[in-house]
Design an enzyme around this catalytic site. Structure first.
Site, mmCIF file in Angstrom:
data_model
loop_
_atom_site.group_PDB
_atom_site.id
_atom_site.type_symbol
_atom_site.label_atom_id
_atom_site.label_comp_id
_atom_site.label_asym_id
_atom_site.label_seq_id
_atom_site.Cartn_x
_atom_site.Cartn_y
_atom_site.Cartn_z
ATOM 1 N N LYS A 77 0.858 -1.188 0.000
ATOM 2 C CA LYS A 77 0.000 0.000 0.000
ATOM 3 C C LYS A 77 0.889 1.232 0.000
ATOM 4 O O LYS A 77 1.952 1.251 0.633
ATOM 5 C CB LYS A 77 -0.883 0.002 1.252
ATOM 6 C CG LYS A 77 -1.877 1.130 1.366
ATOM 7 C CD LYS A 77 -2.967 1.106 0.309
ATOM 8 C CE LYS A 77 -4.130 0.247 0.578
ATOM 9 N NZ LYS A 77 -5.191 0.232 -0.400
ATOM 10 N N GLY A 183 -20.431 5.935 2.350
ATOM 11 C CA GLY A 183 -19.386 6.220 1.368
ATOM 12 C C GLY A 183 -20.000 6.026 -0.003
ATOM 13 O O GLY A 183 -20.355 4.890 -0.370
ATOM 14 N N GLY A 185 -18.722 6.614 -3.094
ATOM 15 C CA GLY A 185 -17.716 6.759 -4.146
ATOM 16 C C GLY A 185 -17.764 5.556 -5.071
ATOM 17 O O GLY A 185 -18.819 4.946 -5.277
ATOM 18 N N VAL A 187 -16.845 2.481 -4.900
ATOM 19 C CA VAL A 187 -17.353 1.211 -4.378
ATOM 20 C C VAL A 187 -18.822 1.348 -3.974
ATOM 21 O O VAL A 187 -19.676 0.567 -4.395
ATOM 22 C CB VAL A 187 -16.505 0.745 -3.165
ATOM 23 C CG1 VAL A 187 -17.093 -0.514 -2.549
ATOM 24 C CG2 VAL A 187 -15.065 0.498 -3.598
ATOM 25 N N GLY A 188 -19.113 2.364 -3.159
ATOM 26 C CA GLY A 188 -20.453 2.497 -2.595
ATOM 27 C C GLY A 188 -21.533 2.707 -3.637
ATOM 28 O O GLY A 188 -22.574 2.046 -3.633
HETATM 29 P P1 NAD Z 1 -13.833 7.000 -3.243
HETATM 30 O O1 NAD Z 1 -12.846 8.029 -2.900
HETATM 31 O O2 NAD Z 1 -14.301 6.848 -4.643
HETATM 32 O O3 NAD Z 1 -15.148 7.201 -2.336
HETATM 33 C C1 NAD Z 1 -15.098 7.361 -0.954
HETATM 34 C C2 NAD Z 1 -16.436 7.882 -0.482
HETATM 35 O O4 NAD Z 1 -16.460 7.864 0.939
HETATM 36 C C3 NAD Z 1 -16.723 9.332 -0.893
HETATM 37 O O5 NAD Z 1 -18.095 9.440 -1.230
HETATM 38 C C4 NAD Z 1 -16.449 10.122 0.404
HETATM 39 O O6 NAD Z 1 -17.182 11.325 0.485
HETATM 40 C C5 NAD Z 1 -16.922 9.124 1.426
HETATM 41 N N1 NAD Z 1 -16.410 9.280 2.773
HETATM 42 C C6 NAD Z 1 -15.157 9.568 3.183
HETATM 43 N N2 NAD Z 1 -15.092 9.562 4.520
HETATM 44 C C7 NAD Z 1 -16.338 9.261 4.963
HETATM 45 C C8 NAD Z 1 -16.919 9.071 6.234
HETATM 46 N N3 NAD Z 1 -16.181 9.182 7.327
HETATM 47 N N4 NAD Z 1 -18.225 8.754 6.317
HETATM 48 C C9 NAD Z 1 -18.984 8.612 5.210
HETATM 49 N N5 NAD Z 1 -18.481 8.744 3.962
HETATM 50 C C10 NAD Z 1 -17.179 9.067 3.848
HETATM 51 O O7 NAD Z 1 -13.227 5.631 -2.676
HETATM 52 P P2 NAD Z 1 -13.554 4.156 -3.142
HETATM 53 O O8 NAD Z 1 -12.636 3.763 -4.227
HETATM 54 O O9 NAD Z 1 -15.011 3.991 -3.292
HETATM 55 O O10 NAD Z 1 -13.054 3.333 -1.862
HETATM 56 C C11 NAD Z 1 -13.829 3.294 -0.678
HETATM 57 C C12 NAD Z 1 -13.213 2.285 0.277
HETATM 58 O O11 NAD Z 1 -13.201 1.004 -0.334
HETATM 59 C C13 NAD Z 1 -11.782 2.546 0.694
HETATM 60 O O12 NAD Z 1 -11.602 2.087 2.010
HETATM 61 C C14 NAD Z 1 -10.963 1.699 -0.252
HETATM 62 O O13 NAD Z 1 -9.722 1.330 0.290
HETATM 63 C C15 NAD Z 1 -11.868 0.495 -0.340
HETATM 64 N N6 NAD Z 1 -11.675 -0.309 -1.534
HETATM 65 C C16 NAD Z 1 -11.799 0.252 -2.768
HETATM 66 C C17 NAD Z 1 -11.656 -0.550 -3.889
HETATM 67 C C18 NAD Z 1 -11.875 -0.010 -5.279
HETATM 68 O O14 NAD Z 1 -11.924 -0.812 -6.206
HETATM 69 N N7 NAD Z 1 -12.042 1.286 -5.465
HETATM 70 C C19 NAD Z 1 -11.332 -1.904 -3.737
HETATM 71 C C20 NAD Z 1 -11.225 -2.437 -2.470
HETATM 72 C C21 NAD Z 1 -11.404 -1.631 -1.364
#
Ligand code: NAD
Length: 376
Positions: A77, A183, A185, A187-188
């Site tokens: 990481k 969240g 983003g 993933v969500g």
């Molecule tokens: P992203 O930056 O696209 O989205 C993150 C979202 O979380 C945003 O909407 C942000 O406003 C929100 N957020 C941040 N802090 C917050 C909080 N305290 N409470 C509520 N919402 C909050 O990120 P992503 O790529 O969707 O990744 C999200 C998580 O999933 C991370 O922990 C990342 O490590 C994990 N993850 C991502 C992937 C991937 O393919 N993108 C794969 C495995 C794990």
């Protein structure tokens, strides 16, 4: 002994590399946890507030995730200490400088994470012209992980397998299940999209600005449009608005953390109403909180099983596969691993995370046994 070594255990971390370039104020840390199974794959996170401890824990999660998914990769990481919303020109400078600094670490394969995206990966590829970057845009030869929702695709399948193992009333199915996503983003929002396509009702969503709740259902496409316009879920015109952590209290059946680490902990875990928690984010639930959920009969599918779709996709891209092949492999691996750990958890009355860790660690230690230097 140096303080930085306090996390060293039988798996790693193998290397911790500080990157510093004063002329542009680039400050970053790369943790390569374990590469016994192959070069470490792990995303680059841009955030101002990630501790070295958190970075080490995230790298370990990648070791376990890759091993559990049966990929010939270790875990790593990188954290770049910066505001993820810095102007694009500044972010490009930071990412290109980082790529230059890490060009001589062939045992680390870079990928996107919070605060980085496909475009950042394209800058890296342009900068170092080698093979050690994944999550590229389609136009640069990649499978755009976040655009296609690779991680969310896996979450959907983990949920489908987990539902019959939960204490839901007889006849309960994903169709009409009430869903809350923390969240919104990559993933969500994609998890919400895939699950609503299967009939689930999104009743709650949160981002860093706040939460929105509507028991009659939120319109996923409308929320996605808001986020794409750089707005927040709290700008949604209907529903009740709460602060960021308000989503923890929402009445729902399935709760998906898809934001930051440790958001569910011993202080707030008792507030969750769901019967199924599926970890979209990495390490979103503390060990004590996972234990509490287990004791209360609430099923919690651990991060490195549920959210491994992204890294499986990255590994497929690394091997020159195409999108449809990657999605099929994600579906197959996540369904079978979820089933495996839930059976093991039930048979031995252990936490799903313990069952998953046993599976992953057995693979890593076996790979280590073949090597002269165990983790290099
Ligand atoms: P992203 O930056 O696209 O989205 C993150 C979202 O979380 C945003 O909407 C942000 O406003 C929100 N957020 C941040 N802090 C917050 C909080 N305290 N409470 C509520 N919402 C909050 O990120 P992503 O790529 O969707 O990744 C999200 C998580 O999933 C991370 O922990 C990342 O490590 C994990 N993850 C991502 C992937 C991937 O393919 N993108 C794969 C495995 C794990």
């Amino acid at each position: 002994m140096a303080d930085i070594l306090r996390f060293a255990d039988y798996l790693g971390p193998a290397k911790i590399i500080q990157v510093y370039e004063p002329t542009i104020d680039l400050k970053a840390v790369l943790v390569i946890d374990n590469i016994a199974m192959g070069p470490a794959i792990g995303g680059i996170r841009v955030a101002p507030d990630v501790s070295i401890d958190e970075c080490i824990r995230l790298a370990r999660t990648m070791t376990l995730k890759n091993a559990a998914a049966g990929l010939s990769h270790g875990g790593g990481k990188t954290v770049v200490y910066a505001d993820p919303k810095v102007p694009k020109t500044e972010k490009e400078r930071l990412i290109r400088a980082l790529a230059s600094a890490l060009r001589n670490f062939p045992e680390y394969v870079m990928g996107p994470d919070m605060g980085t995206d496909e475009e950042c990966m394209a800058w890296i590829k342009d900068e170092i012209s080698n093979h050690n970057v994944t999550g590229l845009p389609a136009e640069a030869g990649g499978i755009p992980i976040d655009q296609i929702g690779a991680t969310a695709w896996g979450i959907r399948h983990a949920i489908e397998v987990a539902i019959p193992c939960c204490v839901f009333p007889p006849g309960f199915t994903l169709a009409k299940a009430r869903l809350a996503v923390q969240g919104f983003g990559a993933v969500g929002k994609n998890a919400a999209r895939f699950l609503v396509e299967r009939g689930a009702v999104l009743v709650g969503a949160a981002d860093s600005q706040g939460s929105v709740y509507d028991p009659d259902g939120l319109d996923v496409d409308e929320l996605i449009r808001l986020k794409e316009a750089d707005k927040s879920v709290v700008n949604y015109p209907r529903g009740q608005k709460f602060d960021r952590d308000g989503i923890i209290d929402f009445e729902c059946d399935i709760w998906i953390p898809a934001a930051r680490p440790d958001v569910i902990n011993e202080d707030n875990v008792h507030r969750l109403k769901a019967k199924l928690v599926v970890e979209g984010a990495n390490i979103p639930v503390t060990p004590g909180a996972e234990k509490y959920l287990h004791e209360k009969g609430i099923l919690c599918i651990p991060d490195f099983i549920a959210n491994s779709g992204g890294v499986i996709c990255a590994a497929m891209e690394y091997r020159g596969k195409i999108e449809s092949e990657a999605l099929d492999v994600i579906e197959h691996k996540i369904r079978s691993n979820t089933r495996l750990i839930l059976e093991e958890s039930k048979a031995r009355n252990i936490l799903p995370r313990e069952a998953a860790t046993n599976l992953a660690v057995a693979r890593v230690t076996k790979a280590m046994s073949f090597k002269r230097w165990s983790i290099y």
